[in-house]
Design an enzyme around this catalytic site. Structure first.
Site, PDB file in Angstrom:
ATOM      1  N   TYR A   1     -13.937   5.299 -13.703  1.00  0.00           N
ATOM      2  CA  TYR A   1     -14.039   3.941 -12.670  1.00  0.00           C
ATOM      3  C   TYR A   1     -14.413   2.586 -13.474  1.00  0.00           C
ATOM      4  CZ  TYR A   1     -14.766   1.122  -8.428  1.00  0.00           C
ATOM      5  OH  TYR A   1     -14.751  -0.094  -7.858  1.00  0.00           O
TER       6      TYR A   1
ATOM      7  N   TRP B   1     -31.245  -8.522 -13.595  1.00  0.00           N
ATOM      8  CA  TRP B   1     -32.475  -8.046 -14.057  1.00  0.00           C
ATOM      9  C   TRP B   1     -32.297  -6.647 -14.640  1.00  0.00           C
ATOM     10  CZ3 TRP B   1     -36.047  -8.234  -8.841  1.00  0.00           C
ATOM     11  CH2 TRP B   1     -35.329  -7.009  -8.157  1.00  0.00           C
TER      12      TRP B   1
ATOM     13  N   ASP C   1       3.602   1.358  -4.474  1.00  0.00           N
ATOM     14  CA  ASP C   1       2.629   2.286  -5.230  1.00  0.00           C
ATOM     15  C   ASP C   1       2.355   1.738  -6.521  1.00  0.00           C
ATOM     16  OD1 ASP C   1       1.404   4.099  -6.887  1.00  0.00           O
ATOM     17  OD2 ASP C   1       2.335   5.913  -6.111  1.00  0.00           O
ATOM     18  N   VAL C   2       1.438   1.124  -6.927  1.00  0.00           N
ATOM     19  CA  VAL C   2       1.107   0.468  -7.930  1.00  0.00           C
ATOM     20  C   VAL C   2       1.151   1.072  -9.424  1.00  0.00           C
ATOM     21  CG1 VAL C   2      -0.417  -1.528  -6.936  1.00  0.00           C
ATOM     22  CG2 VAL C   2      -1.261   0.564  -7.972  1.00  0.00           C
TER      23      VAL C   2
ATOM     24  N   ASP D   1       0.827  -1.340  -0.020  1.00  0.00           N
ATOM     25  CA  ASP D   1       0.081  -0.043  -0.004  1.00  0.00           C
ATOM     26  C   ASP D   1       0.881   1.181  -0.025  1.00  0.00           C
ATOM     27  OD1 ASP D   1      -2.360   1.940   0.378  1.00  0.00           O
ATOM     28  OD2 ASP D   1      -3.389   0.210   1.146  1.00  0.00           O
TER      29      ASP D   1
ATOM     30  N   VAL E   1     -20.892  -2.703  -1.589  1.00  0.00           N
ATOM     31  CA  VAL E   1     -20.608  -3.477  -0.128  1.00  0.00           C
ATOM     32  C   VAL E   1     -20.692  -2.536   1.119  1.00  0.00           C
ATOM     33  CG1 VAL E   1     -18.733  -4.484   1.283  1.00  0.00           C
ATOM     34  CG2 VAL E   1     -18.618  -4.661  -1.348  1.00  0.00           C
TER      35      VAL E   1
ATOM     36  N   LYS F   1     -12.225  -0.638 -14.620  1.00  0.00           N
ATOM     37  CA  LYS F   1     -12.783  -2.082 -14.391  1.00  0.00           C
ATOM     38  C   LYS F   1     -12.985  -2.902 -15.317  1.00  0.00           C
ATOM     39  CE  LYS F   1     -12.039  -1.252  -9.840  1.00  0.00           C
ATOM     40  NZ  LYS F   1     -10.986  -2.096  -9.095  1.00  0.00           N
TER      41      LYS F   1
HETATM   42  N1  LIG Z   1     -16.038  -1.196  -1.384  1.00  0.00           N
HETATM   43  C1  LIG Z   1     -16.745  -1.558  -2.121  1.00  0.00           C
HETATM   44  O1  LIG Z   1     -17.941  -1.364  -2.086  1.00  0.00           O
HETATM   45  C2  LIG Z   1     -16.109  -2.080  -3.777  1.00  0.00           C
HETATM   46  C3  LIG Z   1     -17.159  -2.550  -4.675  1.00  0.00           C
HETATM   47  C4  LIG Z   1     -16.701  -2.987  -5.687  1.00  0.00           C
HETATM   48  C5  LIG Z   1     -15.293  -2.822  -5.973  1.00  0.00           C
HETATM   49  N2  LIG Z   1     -14.544  -2.442  -5.146  1.00  0.00           N
HETATM   50  C6  LIG Z   1     -12.955  -2.293  -5.268  1.00  0.00           C
HETATM   51  O2  LIG Z   1     -12.390  -3.057  -4.309  1.00  0.00           O
HETATM   52  C7  LIG Z   1     -10.908  -2.626  -4.098  1.00  0.00           C
HETATM   53  C8  LIG Z   1     -10.882  -2.052  -2.771  1.00  0.00           C
HETATM   54  O3  LIG Z   1     -11.910  -1.148  -2.642  1.00  0.00           O
HETATM   55  P1  LIG Z   1     -11.914  -0.537  -0.956  1.00  0.00           P
HETATM   56  O4  LIG Z   1     -13.502   0.007  -0.799  1.00  0.00           O
HETATM   57  O5  LIG Z   1     -11.427  -1.179  -0.019  1.00  0.00           O
HETATM   58  O6  LIG Z   1     -11.179   0.933  -1.377  1.00  0.00           O
HETATM   59  P2  LIG Z   1     -10.296   1.883  -0.366  1.00  0.00           P
HETATM   60  O7  LIG Z   1     -10.198   3.210  -1.004  1.00  0.00           O
HETATM   61  O8  LIG Z   1     -11.122   1.614   1.126  1.00  0.00           O
HETATM   62  O9  LIG Z   1      -9.028   1.302  -0.437  1.00  0.00           O
HETATM   63  C9  LIG Z   1      -8.076   1.047  -1.651  1.00  0.00           C
HETATM   64  C10 LIG Z   1      -6.666   0.957  -0.987  1.00  0.00           C
HETATM   65  O10 LIG Z   1      -5.800   1.022  -2.230  1.00  0.00           O
HETATM   66  C11 LIG Z   1      -4.745   1.780  -1.553  1.00  0.00           C
HETATM   67  N3  LIG Z   1      -4.080   2.468  -3.041  1.00  0.00           N
HETATM   68  C12 LIG Z   1      -4.687   3.540  -3.751  1.00  0.00           C
HETATM   69  N4  LIG Z   1      -3.918   4.056  -4.817  1.00  0.00           N
HETATM   70  C13 LIG Z   1      -2.792   2.999  -4.407  1.00  0.00           C
HETATM   71  C14 LIG Z   1      -1.570   3.016  -5.320  1.00  0.00           C
HETATM   72  N5  LIG Z   1      -1.448   4.096  -6.079  1.00  0.00           N
HETATM   73  N6  LIG Z   1      -0.762   2.038  -4.999  1.00  0.00           N
HETATM   74  C15 LIG Z   1      -0.970   1.298  -3.905  1.00  0.00           C
HETATM   75  N7  LIG Z   1      -2.099   1.103  -3.027  1.00  0.00           N
HETATM   76  C16 LIG Z   1      -3.028   2.262  -3.562  1.00  0.00           C
HETATM   77  C17 LIG Z   1      -4.982   2.897  -0.808  1.00  0.00           C
HETATM   78  O11 LIG Z   1      -4.225   3.430  -0.097  1.00  0.00           O
HETATM   79  C18 LIG Z   1      -6.187   2.142  -0.045  1.00  0.00           C
HETATM   80  O12 LIG Z   1      -5.572   1.301   1.004  1.00  0.00           O
HETATM   81  C19 LIG Z   1     -10.910  -1.321  -5.327  1.00  0.00           C
HETATM   82  O13 LIG Z   1     -10.227  -1.757  -6.365  1.00  0.00           O
HETATM   83  C20 LIG Z   1     -12.441  -1.052  -5.693  1.00  0.00           C
HETATM   84  O14 LIG Z   1     -12.507  -0.596  -6.827  1.00  0.00           O
HETATM   85  C21 LIG Z   1     -15.051  -2.025  -3.882  1.00  0.00           C
END
Ligand SMILES: NC(=O)c1ccc[n+]([C@@H]2O[C@H](COP(=O)([O-])OP(=O)(O)OC[C@H]3O[C@@H](n4cnc5c(N)ncnc54)[C@H](O)[C@@H]3O)[C@@H](O)[C@H]2O)c1
Length: 290
Positions: free
Chosen positions: A201, A290, A88-89, A61, A234, A205
């Site tokens: 977004y 649906w 950092d990704v 992270d 979620v 995805k």
């Molecule tokens: N929470 C939901 O309802 C939900 C629904 C569908 C999909 N998702 C997907 O699930 C994943 C996690 O979601 P979440 O709700 O935990 O989000 P979040 O924002 O709570 O957590 C994302 C994490 O990614 C880290 N991050 C951001 N940029 C980064 C980078 N450049 N390098 C490394 N780390 C980085 C952040 O610091 C954070 O800890 C995401 O890909 C999101 O799109 C979440």
């Protein structure tokens, strides 16, 4: 006695015709898993599930401060099987350094959960733009982390898996990879301009799903499976009206609890899904049906 049937489809190591009469459990003991974005809302859920199944977990992270939910999971499963690295990704060099650290500390990773992502959640004080005014850098930033970040991590960790001939990559997608966000879910938010889910977004995805298919084809014969796990809504801090509207829009009548995501993750990460690759597993309570 009847002749034993020859079965060309038997799993490697399984006697021809023999089939387990009970479902195998999920046992990742001795495996090393990498989870990107490990410190957000879902990162600790994936990490906790993998630790619970016996894996060693390397979390990546932007910072190295362990949040409470992850700390609780580590208390349950053992801090000695978890390593948190700042990576950092969007930086390929960070990921390469993380792989080197992972190899020397826990050994070769055979599970990769590409979870790091950025979105723009609805919040009264959150920044919002009209569609035509969304700054290019905001869209580019989302694509860079969510789509290209997943690609970079696959290039680094997935290539290592393909060279060693074993691995399962779970790319975290979203319901919005395949469906438009319903603007009616956000109309109650008093924001001017009105809240708009960023178009980049869903674009990012959809790209993640395409990448999973691409790599499933590329690495299918090299022992690396690549799938997308796409959560729907979620539970986690949304306002009551949003939860009601989302529930009414969902066949199961509600949003997901985070505990309902762990089974699908462990299924895709483990040998339970040994013949599953290139697919998208939607965990959306039927939202998309649906
Ligand atoms: N929470 C939901 O309802 C939900 C629904 C569908 C999909 N998702 C997907 O699930 C994943 C996690 O979601 P979440 O709700 O935990 O989000 P979040 O924002 O709570 O957590 C994302 C994490 O990614 C880290 N991050 C951001 N940029 C980064 C980078 N450049 N390098 C490394 N780390 C980085 C952040 O610091 C954070 O800890 C995401 O890909 C999101 O799109 C979440």
């Amino acid at each position: 006695m009847a002749a034993q049937k020859t079965d060309d489809t038997a799993a490697p190591g399984t006697a021809p015709g023999a089939a387990p009469d009970v479902a195998p459990g999920v046992d990742l003991t001795g495996r090393t898993a990498v989870v990107t974005g490990a410190l957000g809302r879902l990162g600790p859920v994936w990490a906790g599930a993998l630790l619970g199944a016996g894996a060693r977990v390397v979390g990546l992270d932007l910072s190295a401060d362990v949040p409470a939910p992850l700390d609780a999971a580590l208390d349950r499963h053992g801090h000695d099987r978890f390593l948190l690295l700042k990576a950092d990704v969007t930086e390929r060099a960070d990921l390469a350094a993380a792989l080197a650290e992972c190899l020397s500390t826990f050994g070769p990773p055979t599970v990769l959960v590409n979870n790091a992502g950025i979105d723009q959640p609805p919040s009264a004080d959150g920044e919002s733009w009209r569609f035509g005014d969304i700054p290019g850098e905001v869209s580019a930033g989302i694509l860079d982390v969510n789509a290209l970040g997943t690609l970079r991590a696959c290039q680094v960790f997935g290539t290592d898996m393909a060279e060693r001939g074993h691995g399962s990559i779970v790319n975290i997608g979203s319901l919005y990879a395949g469906m438009a966000p319903d603007p009616r879910l956000y109309e109650h938010l008093a924001q001017d301009p009105p809240f708009l889910k960023p178009p980049a977004y869903g674009m990012s995805k959809a790209g993640v799903c395409a990448l999973s298919r691409y790599l499933a084809a590329l690495w299918g014969r090299r022992g690396v499976r690549v799938n997308t796990l796409s959560p729907g809504g979620v539970l986690g801090g949304q306002d009551r009206r949003f939860r009601e509207l989302f529930g009414a829009r969902t066949p199961m009548g509600r949003m997901a609890d985070t505990t309902e995501l762990t089974g699908p993750l462990l299924f895709l990460a483990s040998d339970l899904s040994g013949y599953v690759t290139g697919t998208e597993l939607l965990v959306d309570g039927g939202y998309s049906c649906w």
